[in-house]
Design an enzyme around this catalytic site. Sequence first.
Site, mmCIF file in Angstrom:
data_model
loop_
_atom_site.group_PDB
_atom_site.id
_atom_site.type_symbol
_atom_site.label_atom_id
_atom_site.label_comp_id
_atom_site.label_asym_id
_atom_site.label_seq_id
_atom_site.Cartn_x
_atom_site.Cartn_y
_atom_site.Cartn_z
ATOM 1 N N THR A 36 39.701 49.224 41.452
ATOM 2 C CA THR A 36 39.779 48.288 42.662
ATOM 3 C C THR A 36 41.423 48.232 42.838
ATOM 4 O OG1 THR A 36 40.358 46.393 41.171
ATOM 5 C CG2 THR A 36 38.050 46.914 41.780
ATOM 6 N N ASP A 59 31.310 51.806 38.233
ATOM 7 C CA ASP A 59 31.223 50.337 38.601
ATOM 8 C C ASP A 59 30.449 49.841 37.334
ATOM 9 O OD1 ASP A 59 30.638 47.979 39.492
ATOM 10 O OD2 ASP A 59 30.173 48.598 41.636
ATOM 11 N N GLU A 83 37.282 41.041 38.214
ATOM 12 C CA GLU A 83 38.093 40.427 39.242
ATOM 13 C C GLU A 83 38.877 39.391 38.354
ATOM 14 O OE1 GLU A 83 38.791 41.545 42.116
ATOM 15 O OE2 GLU A 83 37.234 43.261 42.184
ATOM 16 N N THR A 124 38.725 34.537 28.716
ATOM 17 C CA THR A 124 40.045 33.772 29.016
ATOM 18 C C THR A 124 39.750 32.426 28.420
ATOM 19 O OG1 THR A 124 41.204 33.034 30.670
ATOM 20 C CG2 THR A 124 38.942 33.687 31.258
ATOM 21 N N ASP A 125 40.867 31.705 28.200
ATOM 22 C CA ASP A 125 40.877 30.457 27.896
ATOM 23 C C ASP A 125 40.679 29.369 29.199
ATOM 24 O OD1 ASP A 125 43.162 30.786 29.493
ATOM 25 O OD2 ASP A 125 44.651 29.921 27.879
ATOM 26 N N GLU A 126 40.634 30.129 30.323
ATOM 27 C CA GLU A 126 40.423 29.488 31.475
ATOM 28 C C GLU A 126 38.870 28.775 31.477
ATOM 29 O OE1 GLU A 126 42.070 30.668 35.129
ATOM 30 O OE2 GLU A 126 43.549 31.858 33.838
ATOM 31 N N TYR A 149 36.832 32.191 39.706
ATOM 32 C CA TYR A 149 37.105 33.094 38.411
ATOM 33 C C TYR A 149 36.563 32.443 37.278
ATOM 34 C CZ TYR A 149 39.867 35.203 34.922
ATOM 35 O OH TYR A 149 40.355 36.034 33.976
ATOM 36 N N LYS A 153 33.666 33.983 34.697
ATOM 37 C CA LYS A 153 34.021 34.275 33.226
ATOM 38 C C LYS A 153 33.150 33.562 32.313
ATOM 39 C CE LYS A 153 36.407 37.017 32.070
ATOM 40 N NZ LYS A 153 36.369 38.631 31.619
HETATM 41 P P1 NAD Z 1 43.271 43.385 36.141
HETATM 42 O O1 NAD Z 1 42.884 42.624 37.443
HETATM 43 O O2 NAD Z 1 44.535 43.985 35.963
HETATM 44 O O3 NAD Z 1 42.383 44.782 35.738
HETATM 45 C C1 NAD Z 1 40.841 44.672 35.962
HETATM 46 C C2 NAD Z 1 40.631 46.106 35.856
HETATM 47 O O4 NAD Z 1 39.175 46.033 36.102
HETATM 48 C C3 NAD Z 1 41.005 46.858 37.177
HETATM 49 O O5 NAD Z 1 41.591 48.268 36.702
HETATM 50 C C4 NAD Z 1 39.884 47.160 37.984
HETATM 51 O O6 NAD Z 1 39.910 48.428 38.831
HETATM 52 C C5 NAD Z 1 38.610 47.157 36.935
HETATM 53 N N1 NAD Z 1 37.365 46.702 37.558
HETATM 54 C C6 NAD Z 1 37.284 45.424 38.555
HETATM 55 N N2 NAD Z 1 35.900 45.499 38.866
HETATM 56 C C7 NAD Z 1 35.360 46.529 38.338
HETATM 57 C C8 NAD Z 1 33.862 46.927 38.330
HETATM 58 N N3 NAD Z 1 33.188 46.526 39.133
HETATM 59 N N4 NAD Z 1 33.760 48.165 37.583
HETATM 60 C C9 NAD Z 1 34.404 48.672 36.991
HETATM 61 N N5 NAD Z 1 36.058 48.372 36.782
HETATM 62 C C10 NAD Z 1 36.087 47.292 37.625
HETATM 63 O O7 NAD Z 1 42.687 42.413 34.701
HETATM 64 P P2 NAD Z 1 43.732 42.263 33.506
HETATM 65 O O8 NAD Z 1 44.697 41.131 33.655
HETATM 66 O O9 NAD Z 1 43.878 43.346 32.795
HETATM 67 O O10 NAD Z 1 42.363 41.449 32.518
HETATM 68 C C11 NAD Z 1 41.405 42.193 31.761
HETATM 69 C C12 NAD Z 1 40.260 41.306 31.236
HETATM 70 O O11 NAD Z 1 41.017 40.438 30.523
HETATM 71 C C13 NAD Z 1 39.795 40.346 32.350
HETATM 72 O O12 NAD Z 1 38.504 40.394 31.971
HETATM 73 C C14 NAD Z 1 40.120 39.219 32.247
HETATM 74 O O13 NAD Z 1 39.246 38.009 32.700
HETATM 75 C C15 NAD Z 1 40.886 39.054 30.782
HETATM 76 N N6 NAD Z 1 41.971 38.095 30.553
HETATM 77 C C16 NAD Z 1 42.916 38.214 31.311
HETATM 78 C C17 NAD Z 1 44.337 37.490 31.145
HETATM 79 C C18 NAD Z 1 45.434 37.671 31.771
HETATM 80 O O14 NAD Z 1 46.426 36.851 31.684
HETATM 81 N N7 NAD Z 1 45.708 38.667 32.559
HETATM 82 C C19 NAD Z 1 44.197 36.518 30.008
HETATM 83 C C20 NAD Z 1 43.033 36.295 29.329
HETATM 84 C C21 NAD Z 1 41.848 37.211 29.672
HETATM 85 P P1 TYD Z 2 48.629 33.145 37.394
HETATM 86 O O1 TYD Z 2 49.507 34.141 37.092
HETATM 87 O O2 TYD Z 2 47.975 33.224 38.662
HETATM 88 O O3 TYD Z 2 47.646 32.868 36.323
HETATM 89 P P2 TYD Z 2 46.480 31.809 36.065
HETATM 90 O O4 TYD Z 2 46.373 31.059 37.163
HETATM 91 O O5 TYD Z 2 45.344 32.577 35.737
HETATM 92 O O6 TYD Z 2 46.878 30.882 34.928
HETATM 93 O O7 TYD Z 2 49.280 31.709 37.345
HETATM 94 C C1 TYD Z 2 50.059 31.141 36.557
HETATM 95 C C2 TYD Z 2 50.542 29.874 36.845
HETATM 96 O O8 TYD Z 2 51.440 30.156 37.904
HETATM 97 C C3 TYD Z 2 49.615 29.137 37.484
HETATM 98 O O9 TYD Z 2 49.796 27.466 37.174
HETATM 99 C C4 TYD Z 2 49.818 29.063 39.056
HETATM 100 C C5 TYD Z 2 51.224 29.506 39.258
HETATM 101 N N1 TYD Z 2 51.649 30.198 40.120
HETATM 102 C C6 TYD Z 2 52.780 29.805 40.842
HETATM 103 O O10 TYD Z 2 53.349 28.575 40.853
HETATM 104 N N2 TYD Z 2 53.120 30.676 42.145
HETATM 105 C C7 TYD Z 2 52.480 31.674 42.344
HETATM 106 O O11 TYD Z 2 52.906 32.552 43.191
HETATM 107 C C8 TYD Z 2 51.559 32.051 41.421
HETATM 108 C C9 TYD Z 2 50.597 33.436 41.641
HETATM 109 C C10 TYD Z 2 51.017 31.422 40.486
#
Ligand code: NAD
Ligand code: TYD
Length: 342
Positions: A36, A59, A83, A124-126, A149, A153
């Site tokens: 994506t 996918d 996503e 995620t903690d969310e 989102y 999850k």
């Molecule tokens: P990201 O958005 O950077 O990457 C997501 C990846 O999944 C991408 O490479 C995308 O191409 C792939 N993808 C999406 N839909 C797909 C599908 N249908 N089939 C195959 N591949 C697909 O996400 P991230 O930040 O690396 O997060 C990874 C995981 O960790 C997620 O499950 C997210 O919920 C979890 N997570 C993220 C955070 C954070 O702070 N980023 C924190 C806690 C948990």
């Molecule tokens: P984000 O990185 O989108 O992570 P999450 O919403 O999953 O915690 O956002 C982190 C925090 O930053 C959240 O409180 C929303 C805030 N935020 C802004 O204030 N400005 C921005 O442009 C973005 C993307 C996030």
Amino acid sequence: MKLLITGGAGFIGSNFIHHILKERRDAQVVNFDCLTYAGNLENLAEVSSDPRYTFVRGDIACVQDVEKCLNQGVEAVINFAAETHVDRSILDSSAFVRTNVQGTQVLLEASRQKKVSTFIQVSTDEVYGSLGERGEFTEESPLAPNSPYAASKAAADLLARAYCKTFNMDVIVTRCSNNYGPYQFPEKLIPLMILNALEDKPLPVYGDGLYTRDWIHVKDHCRALECILTEGHPGRIYNIGSNQERQNLEVVRQILEILRKSPDLIQFVKDRPAHDRRYAIDATVLQRELGWKPQIPFEEGLADTIRWYESNSDWVSHVCTGTYQEYYHRMYETRDETLKNL
Ligand code: NAD
Ligand code: TYD
């Protein structure tokens, strides 16, 4: 150990692939990702010629794609594919339900049929919703997601639990706090603010900016996942966090200070609907039972991350212009081509 890493072209998945190939000589990795906007194979340029690494464009919500991949003797699935951006889920939640819910169900079902030994659902903690000024989420905290989102999850977490209970599958769910570090797509707070500051563009802070996140460096998250993969107990949920709570405004000010930019770049903008006020994670189960500890202090990790974005201007410009997508979509237009590589 042969691992199917879904979403391995994203931020955390690609960091995990680097980590596991470095730490485990016996690791063989199949990176299964549909590419994506958030999937970028440039994140994996350094390992692309490693014989232990294979990329498959597929996918997770497509039964045929997943089954073909699991035919290859995979021992463990780690599901990063999702996503992931809250703001996008508010604009349109359909892809979130398809990938995060249906995709997880397809992966779980195929893993059950192919008798995969271990399934790790990266969550995620969310899913726990929002905290007031005090307290931390434990693994027993009720699920109370507030964004589409987080709801998608949470639904996936419940499916993971149900597959474990109903079919006696070895499923583990991990719930980590906000990650930061190299290769994060600049829609999330930290990389967006770094790149805007570098270009002297306004830094959009939602609401009063006093929302709190519990930041963990992606490398600490990857170390925790390796630990859970090798020693985690099936059927368990593990919170992952590093007790480094910071208000958004504090993070943004630190970025500006490190880059020696003016605080006048901060621009308060309209708040996100149902914006979770505070997240904080109690990770004592993981620390006590598996001996994992976070290693990277936030201020040090933030400074390193800023340096990473400053010194990877090609990666940044490809991501900002979208050229990485055109390139890899042309290269992997036919999904079956990559399946043949297995
Ligand atoms: P990201 O958005 O950077 O990457 C997501 C990846 O999944 C991408 O490479 C995308 O191409 C792939 N993808 C999406 N839909 C797909 C599908 N249908 N089939 C195959 N591949 C697909 O996400 P991230 O930040 O690396 O997060 C990874 C995981 O960790 C997620 O499950 C997210 O919920 C979890 N997570 C993220 C955070 C954070 O702070 N980023 C924190 C806690 C948990
Ligand atoms: P984000 O990185 O989108 O992570 P999450 O919403 O999953 O915690 O956002 C982190 C925090 O930053 C959240 O409180 C929303 C805030 N935020 C802004 O204030 N400005 C921005 O442009 C973005 C993307 C996030």
